[in-house]
Motif scaffolding. Sequence first.
Motif, PDB file in Angstrom:
ATOM      1  N   LYS A   1       4.027   5.870  -5.433  1.00  0.00           N
ATOM      2  CA  LYS A   1       3.912   6.041  -6.858  1.00  0.00           C
ATOM      3  C   LYS A   1       2.902   7.018  -7.290  1.00  0.00           C
ATOM      4  O   LYS A   1       3.166   8.013  -8.239  1.00  0.00           O
ATOM      5  N   LEU A   2       1.882   6.855  -6.369  1.00  0.00           N
ATOM      6  CA  LEU A   2       0.695   7.880  -7.174  1.00  0.00           C
ATOM      7  C   LEU A   2       1.093   9.427  -6.445  1.00  0.00           C
ATOM      8  O   LEU A   2       0.986  10.240  -7.211  1.00  0.00           O
ATOM      9  N   GLN A   3       1.635   9.573  -5.508  1.00  0.00           N
ATOM     10  CA  GLN A   3       2.449  10.644  -5.018  1.00  0.00           C
ATOM     11  C   GLN A   3       3.305  11.316  -6.001  1.00  0.00           C
ATOM     12  O   GLN A   3       3.373  12.651  -6.544  1.00  0.00           O
ATOM     13  N   HIS A   4       4.317  10.402  -6.721  1.00  0.00           N
ATOM     14  CA  HIS A   4       4.959  10.770  -7.574  1.00  0.00           C
ATOM     15  C   HIS A   4       4.370  11.269  -8.872  1.00  0.00           C
ATOM     16  O   HIS A   4       4.855  12.289  -9.692  1.00  0.00           O
ATOM     17  N   ILE A   5       3.359  10.393  -9.131  1.00  0.00           N
ATOM     18  CA  ILE A   5       2.544  10.842 -10.488  1.00  0.00           C
ATOM     19  C   ILE A   5       1.951  12.065 -10.212  1.00  0.00           C
ATOM     20  O   ILE A   5       1.807  13.199 -11.280  1.00  0.00           O
ATOM     21  N   GLN A   6       1.285  12.154  -8.967  1.00  0.00           N
ATOM     22  CA  GLN A   6       0.885  13.606  -8.853  1.00  0.00           C
ATOM     23  C   GLN A   6       1.742  14.594  -8.936  1.00  0.00           C
ATOM     24  O   GLN A   6       1.337  15.852  -9.463  1.00  0.00           O
TER      25      GLN A   6
ATOM     26  N   SER B   1       0.780  -1.143   0.006  1.00  0.00           N
ATOM     27  CA  SER B   1       0.170   0.048  -0.008  1.00  0.00           C
ATOM     28  C   SER B   1       0.755   1.113  -0.070  1.00  0.00           C
ATOM     29  O   SER B   1       0.503   2.348  -0.822  1.00  0.00           O
ATOM     30  N   ARG B   2       1.940   1.421   0.548  1.00  0.00           N
ATOM     31  CA  ARG B   2       2.871   2.130   0.673  1.00  0.00           C
ATOM     32  C   ARG B   2       3.414   2.527  -0.544  1.00  0.00           C
ATOM     33  O   ARG B   2       3.637   3.710  -0.753  1.00  0.00           O
ATOM     34  N   LYS B   3       3.954   1.566  -1.199  1.00  0.00           N
ATOM     35  CA  LYS B   3       4.464   1.477  -2.519  1.00  0.00           C
ATOM     36  C   LYS B   3       3.478   2.227  -3.577  1.00  0.00           C
ATOM     37  O   LYS B   3       4.161   2.886  -4.303  1.00  0.00           O
ATOM     38  N   GLN B   4       2.244   1.792  -3.354  1.00  0.00           N
ATOM     39  CA  GLN B   4       1.229   2.453  -4.507  1.00  0.00           C
ATOM     40  C   GLN B   4       0.983   3.898  -4.320  1.00  0.00           C
ATOM     41  O   GLN B   4       1.047   4.532  -5.050  1.00  0.00           O
TER      42      GLN B   4
END
Length: 400
Positions: free
Chosen positions: A166-171, A160-163
């Motif tokens: 990733k989402l924060q990086h995309i954001q 969950s932390r990994k995803q």
Amino acid sequence: MQQHYISSKEKSRRAALAEYAIFNSGEDKDYDQLTFLAAQICRVPVAKISIIGKNKIWYKSIYGAQQDRISRENTFCEHTIWAEKKILIINSKDQPIIFEKAKAIYSQEYHFYAGVPLLSENGHAIAVFCIFDTEIRSLDQVQKKSLLALANQCMNLFESRKQKTKLQHIQRKLKQKYKELEKFASLVSHDIKSPLANIISLTELLKEENKKNLDEQSKQYLDFLVESSYSLRNYVDGILKFYRSDHILEKDFEDVHLPGLLKKITDLYSWNEKVEFTYPDSGLLKNVNKAALTQVFMNLINNALKYNSKTIRKVDIGFETTDTHYCFSVSDNGNGIEKENFKKIFKLFTTLDVKDRDGNPGSGIGLATVKKHIEQMQGNIDVISKKGKGSTFKFKIKRP
């Protein structure tokens, strides 16, 4: 040959660990609950979630001991990640050399150890969920299954932390791209609006200086040129407003007195005696985006007045609450909308070839912005209308 294999695998293992961004990531209650349960179920004094770095072992959670980080060499976890077992269980009676080498590493002398390697989706052991005891002992089947289940939940938290990472990086990337797009739009609009202003002023000047020499058709052509230039300028302004509207959605949430909010908006039109407003005299909205809600009401009220050819223009605003939403309605006695256009009016850059009461065409941006704001506030908007009889826009937003 074996050493080369391990080195290659270790490189991939560390790369997998980096993807989870958990090394030195701070304490977390969720992990502490897992180590507490492991210690209680297996009846051991110490439980740990050990993150295996390059040379050190760092603890994401530790129960029953006081230790920050240790050297990785000769640790029980080192044996666990290369053992290729679902669960490694050892004690000092059967493995005296392992325990003897580990004696100087830990804060106390252990005689029992059980560890579950936490594997990434590619099978790399990035951490170990483990328990310790100062006495020789064993685990029954229920305890083994429980330890495996807790380790699995720990890995789920890592995933969950990994995803999330990733989402924060995309954001962050999307936010940067959006800023670049907004800057580009601003520069382009400036480059467009400057020559448009020149076209408008020069056309007006041409009309004035040659009014005696131009026939009616030529004057009409010049009028069309000015009108088209104004329309293009308004269109460019609308695009900028639409893209900049996301800044409104970043505003802080606050409690809003609805009658006070609506009074400030309707007061903008109070100079016109032929405009009538009715709105609720009570209503407190808890923790809402005031800036976004204000923008929604201003757009809907402005449209209700612009597209209304009646002598007396009327706008009625309704409000009610449900268990989950704040519900609003904005009704007018204006020109109305054909049923086949109900969905079309909320699409960006879509116009109905209808001019407002001053003869100006719409930009197809206002209602698209309204829809975006409302959806960002976890709501939706619909319209009920009859041509020549007026319209009612109903929308709702999520309440806390």
